[in-house]
Design an enzyme around this catalytic site. Structure first.
Site, mmCIF file in Angstrom:
data_model
loop_
_atom_site.group_PDB
_atom_site.id
_atom_site.type_symbol
_atom_site.label_atom_id
_atom_site.label_comp_id
_atom_site.label_asym_id
_atom_site.label_seq_id
_atom_site.Cartn_x
_atom_site.Cartn_y
_atom_site.Cartn_z
ATOM 1 N N SER A 1 0.920 -1.139 -0.207
ATOM 2 C CA SER A 1 0.076 0.213 -0.110
ATOM 3 C C SER A 1 0.895 1.249 -0.028
ATOM 4 C CB SER A 1 -0.871 0.064 1.259
ATOM 5 O OG SER A 1 -1.900 -0.969 1.105
ATOM 6 N N GLY A 2 0.556 2.300 -0.921
ATOM 7 C CA GLY A 2 1.461 3.516 -1.050
ATOM 8 C C GLY A 2 2.664 3.301 -2.070
ATOM 9 N N SER B 1 -5.947 2.641 0.633
ATOM 10 C CA SER B 1 -5.628 1.271 0.266
ATOM 11 C C SER B 1 -6.623 0.521 -0.327
ATOM 12 C CB SER B 1 -5.056 0.587 1.445
ATOM 13 O OG SER B 1 -4.672 -0.860 1.161
ATOM 14 N N SER B 2 -6.342 -0.010 -1.677
ATOM 15 C CA SER B 2 -7.198 -1.006 -2.277
ATOM 16 C C SER B 2 -7.551 -2.316 -1.466
ATOM 17 C CB SER B 2 -6.850 -1.359 -3.641
ATOM 18 O OG SER B 2 -6.785 -0.177 -4.416
ATOM 19 N N GLU C 1 1.832 -9.069 2.723
ATOM 20 C CA GLU C 1 1.493 -8.435 3.730
ATOM 21 C C GLU C 1 1.907 -8.993 5.126
ATOM 22 O OE1 GLU C 1 -2.286 -5.575 2.369
ATOM 23 O OE2 GLU C 1 -2.856 -6.966 4.091
ATOM 24 N N GLY D 1 0.033 -6.318 -2.422
ATOM 25 C CA GLY D 1 1.484 -7.003 -2.309
ATOM 26 C C GLY D 1 1.390 -7.713 -0.902
ATOM 27 N N ASN E 1 -1.366 2.889 4.407
ATOM 28 C CA ASN E 1 -1.723 3.790 3.429
ATOM 29 C C ASN E 1 -3.288 4.387 3.713
ATOM 30 O OD1 ASN E 1 -1.976 4.795 1.016
ATOM 31 N ND2 ASN E 1 -2.334 3.278 -0.145
ATOM 32 N N THR F 1 -1.576 2.118 -8.121
ATOM 33 C CA THR F 1 -2.792 2.802 -8.944
ATOM 34 C C THR F 1 -2.475 3.870 -10.100
ATOM 35 O OG1 THR F 1 -4.090 2.644 -7.156
ATOM 36 C CG2 THR F 1 -4.864 3.807 -8.823
#
Length: 896
Positions: free
Chosen positions: A158-159, A214-215, A441, A439, A211, A163
């Site tokens: 995340s981050g 975050s998706s 985690e 990704g 993030n 995207t």
């Protein structure tokens, strides 16, 4: 990456550092297996020889575009190359065909403009500096030339910028493919996909620890092309929406953005849905974070509404969507208490009744039916229909299950609606898929979602490893070298541990979920018993519901307390019947009637469905899609956790490189021939080891072979255009090269210093002679001039002195005469005054002497009379005393 190399005293190496992870230094001493290194910050470090890696002193200062061209392909070399490139605003770097993209946390100027797209059009990979456009162009050209679908896998934590990278990919593909449909009024596919992002982000993104946006789902965008290479359609496939987040969040995370947007909606909207502040809803107040820094939820609500208009969602449908969102929030505020009957439950208070009533109104269903669906279950037997009540805990589980089911169906509807708006081409033969997925985690607390996410990454890592190994095979085959003995390290054992049927973790979880009385400890005990000897499964000490899996990116400890609740995915028949009967067409369409065959069985096991099993099926379909395409990889890296530009944290980046499989790809490369140089490059670097060989052989290949034979390097393969070296051989050659360069440098220095000294001496001697001659001439001229000037000065002095003497004598003579005249006048005047004064003084003296004599005489007379009177008085008093003494006279006083 741990292959030993030839390290000697004076070698430059990388050594581990607690702060910088790796730091460069120079070897000062080697004792057995221990090595002493003086680091670049002037510290002395002692470590094992096996833990140091060679440092390439000849590497370019600006870094290398493709890290497979690094002379030393190891962890510190990769990290250092990325760091120096990032500090120069070079955010893209290749590792073979893999693109590593480091998030700059700012938009680099002139990096994504149209003229940059034109530069990369039709270029080979590596012909221009690394760029996301280059990867997109290669995928597009491969699809056009080979007629095969391609995929681009974008991954990272995340981050990391996944995207934004996906947006740039679609922007470039739209630039290449355009639109096959005629008419400028239609938006491009890329525009429509990007315009759908605010909708998907509102309903599928949330704030996490790492993030703010975050998706919480995976996304695979299929861009379809016709036979002319023009974009003809697109579709968005989503994977594993984190449904459990709807009901459970951790502090300081947030739930899905749409809930907060609706709470901050305009007053008339909030009144219509009976909304309040986010802190008034149970599903949102589990965390203390209600707002994001720099982001207005009220503004985002309007942006989301506008995006829904753009993607073709009507106002009526939008109203229904937010009615459902509001109903879920109100449903979360419904609480239960124990009923009068055993194991029964009722609404706890009037507040719960209000929220139940509101939820029913928003879902357009009966409040009584909604209450019954939450607190009761119907069991159909051949003899009768039995209704049983749920205890308060069971009712809460039922409530949360209904909320998750409704939200999941709503999200799926949004994705389907977006796909309908974008438009798909059923006749398309080729596509380019862009996978934007979470990704690896590993948090402090890891639950069911992290297991599924890490399973995805294990699958993708296996696919990635196989692709890298295949690339190596293709390279070796192209160069016609022997590679048959190179081993490929697979992570199939981890995949079997998690998803194998039967006997895997997911299978055991599904099996445990089928039994109502099972607990998290029951599930954990099964894992401990089944996998006690598995090398990838670790039971932590004193653990009761925790277990650790050794993933490719590192060990992750999972807490299984909520695995069973989060895994249950079946739709309760009562919930299905309730929502199917809704008076709202939109809600009832989300829950179409199920077939009779699905409702006949009263056995609960037959109705059980798990998220893990469904996700495993989705993942299998995704892998089939990826296996049918030619993959391209982009690994996004977040350089720091402060989201600051220009800051590169080695430890943070290294962790992501490990999780992203980049270092695993390097390990695969190191298992073969990690270092390969073209013949000209090899001769340029190592030709000085045998210069006579280079002179004698015009054939570069033969010259390379003879140099290697002369150096005794055996772990090498000679290809058609390249030299392939095993790990450690490059360091051996570099060590010999440095030794020879050092010896040659000493000879050059000796001769150079002698030549410079002699040349300097001759120049100084010549200069000294010239300087002496010049100085002597100058001194002689100065001496002659001095003599001439001295003679002239003497003559001038003599004449001047004579003139001055005469002038002075005449002046003095006149002055003396004048002075004598004045003095004589003065003397005469003084004498005259003196004589006059003497005469006057004589007169004065005569008068003064007369006056003095007269005055003196008078004073003597007065004194004499006074004395005489005194004496006479004394005598008289004495006689008077004598007379008084004898009494002869009476006292008489005469004042005279």
């Amino acid at each position: 990456m741990g292959t030993p190399v030839n390290i000697t005293e004076g070698s430059y190496v990388w050594v581990e550092d607690p702060d910088a992870v790796w730091i460069d230094g120079q070897v000062t001493k080697i004792e057995g297996k221990e090595v002493a290194v003086r680091t670049s910050d002037e510290r002395e470090v002692t470590t094992k020889l096996s833990k140091v890696y060679p440092y390439d002193v000849d590497a370019p200062e600006g870094g290398i575009d493709d890290m497979t061209k690094l002379s030393y392909l190891h962890e510190p070399g990769v990290l250092h190359n990325l760091a120096i490139r990032y500090m120069q605003n070079k955010i893209y770097t290749y590792t073979g065909s893999i693109l590593i993209a480091i998030n700059p946390f700012q938009r680099p100027p002139d990096l994504y403009e149209n003229h940059i797209m034109e530069q990369y059009k039709g270029k080979l990979l590596g012909e221009l500096p690394p760029h996301v456009f280059a990867v997109a162009d290669i995928a597009y050209r491969a699809m056009i030339n080979e007629g095969k679908s391609n995929s681009i896998l974008v991954s990272g934590e995340s981050g990391a910028g996944k995207t934004e990278t996906t947006k740039m990919l679609m922007q470039y593909l739209a630039h290449l493919g355009g639109r096959s449909h005629e008419g400028a009024e239609r938006r491009t596919v890329e525009q429509q996909v990007l315009e759908s992002n605010p909708v998907l982000e509102a309903f599928g993104n949330a704030k996490t620890v790492r993030n703010d946006n975050s998706s919480r789902f995976g996304k695979f965008v299929e861009i379809q092309f016709d036979n002319r290479g023009k974009i003809s359609g697109a579709a968005i496939r989503t994977y594993l929406l984190e449904k459990s987040r709807v009901c459970q969040i951790s502090d300081p995370e947030r739930n899905y953005h749409c809930f907060y947007y609706l709470c901050a909606a305009p007053q008339e909207e909030a009144k219509k849905y009976k909304m309040g502040h986010a802190s008034s809803f149970h599903y949102l107040k589990q965390s203390s974070c209600y707002e994001l820094d720099g982001i207005s939820d009220a503004q985002q609500y309007l942006v989301t509404r506008q995006a829904m208009d753009i993607v073709g969602i009507s106002q009526h449908e939008q109203d229904a969507v937010f009615r459902i969102v509001a109903a879920i929030l109100h449903l979360g505020n419904v609480t239960f208490a124990k009923g009068e009957e055993i194991d029964s439950s009722v609404l706890e208070n009037d507040k719960s009744k209000f929220h139940l009533q509101t939820s029913a109104e928003l879902l357009m269903c009966s409040p009584d039916a909604l209450e019954d669906a939450l607190v009761k279950r119907v069991m159909v037997t051949p003899e009768e229909v039995i209704k049983r009540s749920l205890d308060p805990d069971g009712a809460v589980v039922s409530r949360d299950g209904l909320s998750k089911t409704i939200y999941s169906r709503l999200f799926d509807w949004l994705v389907d609606k977006i796909n309908i708006t974008i438009g798909q081409d059923p006749n398309s033969k080729c596509l380019i898929g862009v996978l934007d997925i979470y990704g690896f985690e590993s948090f402090k607390n890891n639950s069911f979602e992290q297991l599924c996410i890490n399973l995805t990454n294990e699958k993708l890592q296996q696919h990635f490893n196989q692709h890298i190994f295949k690339m190596q095979q293709d390279e070796y085959t192209k160069e016609e070298i022997d590679w048959s003995y190179i081993e490929f390290v697979d992570n199939q054992d981890v995949l079997d541990l998690i998803e194998k049927k039967p006997g895997g973790i997911i299978a055991l979880l599904d099996e445990t979920c089928m039994f109502p009385k099972s607990t998290a400890q029951t599930f954990s005990d099964k894992l401990y018993q089944t996998f006690k000897s598995h090398k990838r499964f670790i039971k932590p000490k004193l653990a009761r519901t925790e277990f650790t899996i050794a993933h490719y990116a590192g060990e992750v400890q999972y807490q299984s307390d909520q695995f069973m609740e989060k895994n249950k995915d079946y739709v309760v028949p009562e919930h299905q019947d309730l929502l199917t009967a809704s008076q709202c067409p939109f809600v009832s369409a989300l829950f179409p009637p199920i077939t009779e065959e699905a409702t006949k069985s009263s056995n609960k096991c037959s109705k059980f469905s798990s998220i893990a099993s469904r996700f495993r099926l989705q993942l299998h379909q995704l892998m089939e899609t990826l296996n049918s395409t030619e993959p391209h990889y982009i690994r996004c890296v977040k350089p720091n956790n402060q989201f600051k530009p220009g800051l590169f944290e080695n430890g943070n980046a290294l962790h992501q490189l490990r999780c992203g499989g980049v270092l695993e790809a390097i390990r695969i490369s190191c298992s073969g021939y990690p270092t390969h140089k073209t013949f000209p490059e090899f001769l340029h670097r190592f030709g000085n080891l045998a210069p006579e060989v280079v002179k004698e052989n015009e054939d570069e290949r033969v010259a390379c072979i003879k140099i290697l034979e002369k150096m005794g390097i055996s772990q090498v393969q000679i290809g058609k255009t390249k030299v392939f070296l095993r790990a450690g051989e490059m360091a051996e050659l570099d060590n010999r090269r440095l030794t020879k360069l050092g010896h040659s440098a000493k000879i050059i220095q000796r001769d150079g210093r002698r030549y410079i000294a002699r040349k300097d001496y001759a120049a100084k001697r010549k200069a000294a002679v010239s300087l002496q001659s010049m100085c002597r001439g100058i001194l002689a001229r100065r001496s002659f001039n001095f003599m001439v000037e001295d003679s002239a000065s003497l003559k001038i002095q003599k004449s001047l002195r004579g003139l001055l003497g005469r002038k002075s004598f005449t002046k003095y003579k006149c002055a003396v005469i004048t002075m004598q005249t004045g003095m004589r006048k003065l003397g005469a005047r003084v004498m005259y005054r003196y004589r006059k004064q003497s005469k006057g003084a004589t007169v004065i003296q005569a008068y003064w002497r007369r006056h003095s004599a007269c005055s003196y005489y008078k004073r003597l007379m007065e004194v004499t009379i006074v004395i005489q009177c005194g004496l006479r008085g004394m005598v008289a008093r004495r006689e008077l005393y004598e007379l008084n003494k004898v009494g002869r006279l009476t006292y008489y006083y005469d004042p005279m």
